[in-house]
Write an enzyme that holds these catalytic residues in place. Structure first.
Site, PDB file in Angstrom:
ATOM      1  N   ASP A 112       0.508  -1.461   0.385  1.00 38.63           N
ATOM      2  CA  ASP A 112      -0.217  -0.323  -0.255  1.00 38.63           C
ATOM      3  C   ASP A 112       0.522   1.508  -0.295  1.00 38.63           C
ATOM      4  O   ASP A 112       1.982   1.192   0.310  1.00 38.63           O
ATOM      5  CB  ASP A 112      -0.931  -0.420   1.142  1.00 38.63           C
ATOM      6  CG  ASP A 112      -1.611   1.092   1.005  1.00 38.63           C
ATOM      7  OD1 ASP A 112      -2.303   1.635   0.125  1.00 38.63           O
ATOM      8  OD2 ASP A 112      -2.205   1.829   2.358  1.00 38.63           O
ATOM      9  N   ASP A 171      -0.235   4.903   0.704  1.00 38.95           N
ATOM     10  CA  ASP A 171      -0.531   5.912   1.838  1.00 38.95           C
ATOM     11  C   ASP A 171      -0.588   5.405   3.265  1.00 38.95           C
ATOM     12  O   ASP A 171      -0.741   4.057   3.193  1.00 38.95           O
ATOM     13  CB  ASP A 171      -1.839   6.372   1.892  1.00 38.95           C
ATOM     14  CG  ASP A 171      -1.448   7.277   0.481  1.00 38.95           C
ATOM     15  OD1 ASP A 171      -2.365   8.401   1.005  1.00 38.95           O
ATOM     16  OD2 ASP A 171      -1.008   6.524  -1.213  1.00 38.95           O
TER      17      ASP A 171
END
Length: 421
Positions: A208, A210
């Protein structure tokens, strides 16, 4: 006397000890059934399981006594402590039948390993019917003098112990819950994995973006620039906690950015704060031949920036719609939500010819759970409580580069590549 004898030796390590001891054994034709050695700060612990020659085990007690006498004399000369005990054949055969069964790797991660952490970890292990048969330190020795020169609170140092354990397959849900409680109490992380061939043979790591690769939520940074920071941040937090539908909350937040000037994006990209250990981890993965990917519910503009900066192989994220140099508040194409991330992970693995068992997925939010569940190793990194409770592994204490410890790499391994957590 049993024809199988377990011999244990302790004392100060010296060059040539193994050669001198086994040379005496060789003179009598002893067979080595098992052997192990550990040295901690010059303190030697040496164990060996030997089988006496047929003439000694067949009733020639004088020969057996002579073998032990010669060994005892040598240990005394070398200032070593020595003990031995016979092992009955049934017990030995039980050991043989158990080898390779229900073996696990437990990894303890902390800034500083303490006796209390080890006591609690080993206590939980024992309570679940597991036995520790080997402990090794993967992190390097640290200088106490250097500690005095740095602020311990801000230090990025890491400590790691790896435990090899075996026993009846535990209730892994209950075991993981017990270790999570320990994490909260003692500022340490505990990973528990099956000791399989895949652990050190993963080939693809997907991240991922963020709050995982970077210590920020980009949509919140954009919202601050648009003057709607507080409203968007609250929605983001609820979405990552799993309280809101990701697609609906994403469209709601994106609509608030309508009219934002495209020039703002470049400024934010240049100042994205990389997560502790991100550069070290990805640089090491590249040196080791791993493939890497970003699967993000954020935006491709920033994923491309990280791809160039870090050398990421694949990126998939949401495409911001821009017209006349302004954000329209819309997204191009399908939204990269949790289900889409899992699909993309499988797609990349298939394209690369990599088994899902050889894939590591790392994320922090509820929308990362689908990809964490399909990967061979799913890691919740500095994650929301619900995600930590659901994911199989969790890291909250150290940086991203501590993932290398979960794969079994030691600091010595990493130093040989010029990289260290």
């Amino acid at each position: 006397m049993s024809d199988i004898i377990q011999i244990n030796v302790t004392g100060r390590d010296q060059p040539g000890l193994t050669s001198s001891i086994t040379s005496i054994m060789a003179d009598y034709g002893l067979e080595i059934l098992d052997i192990g050695q550990s040295v901690i700060h010059d303190a030697l612990a040496w164990g060996i399981l030997v089988r006496l020659p047929d003439q000694a085990s067949g009733g020639d007690s004088a020969l057996a006594n002579r073998i032990l006498k010669d060994l005892l004399f040598h240990f005394h000369e070398s200032d070593l402590q020595f003990s031995y005990q016979p092992v009955v054949e049934d017990e030995y055969e039980h050991w043989v039948s158990e080898q390779g069964r229900n073996r696990y790797i437990l990894t303890l991660l902390s800034r500083n390993v303490t006796a209390e952490q080890i006591a609690r970890v080993s206590g939980i292990t024992a309570a679940h019917g597991l036995n520790i048969d080997h402990i090794s330190r993967l992190s390097g020795r640290r200088s106490l003098r250097n500690d005095k020169k740095t602020d311990k609170k801000d230090s990025h140092r890491s400590s790691c112990l790896e435990f090899s354990v075996w026993g009846t397959a535990p209730d892994q849900e209950k075991l993981r819950a017990d270790f999570l409680n320990l994490t909260a109490d003692l500022d340490a992380d505990v990973a528990f994995q099956e000791d399989s061939v895949y652990r050190r043979n993963c080939r693809l790591v997907v991240f991922d973006m963020d709050s995982t690769l970077i210590e920020a939520e980009v949509i919140d940074l954009l919202a601050e620039a648009a003057g709607v920071g507080d409203q968007v941040a609250k929605i983001t937090e609820r979405a990552m906690q799993g309280e809101l539908d990701f697609n609906d909350s994403f469209r709601e937040r994106l609509a608030m950015l309508k009219g934002l000037d495209e020039s703002v994006l470049a400024g934010i990209a240049r100042h994205l704060p990389l997560t502790e250990g991100a550069e070290t981890l990805i640089r090491t993965l590249r040196l080791l031949g791993y493939r890497t990917a970003i699967l993000s519910g954020g935006f491709t503009y920033f994923a491309r920036y990280l791809q160039e900066k870090l050398g990421i192989d694949h990126i998939h994220a949401n495409e911001l719609d821009l017209v006349g140099g302004k954000v329209t508040g819309q997204v191009k194409g399908d939204i990269v939500n949790g289900e889409r991330k899992a699909t993309l992970l499988k797609q990349i693995a298939a394209e690369e010819g990599i088994s899902l068992n050889q894939v590591i997925a790392v994320g922090d939010g509820a929308n990362d759970l689908p990809m964490l569940s399909v990967a061979g190793l799913g890691i919740a990194f500095r994650a929301k409580p619900m995600v930590k409770q659901t994911a199989r592994q969790s890291i909250s204490t150290l940086g991203l580069d501590s993932i290398l410890y979960l794969l079994g790499f030691s600091q010595k391994d990493l130093e040989s590549l010029g990289n260290c957590p």
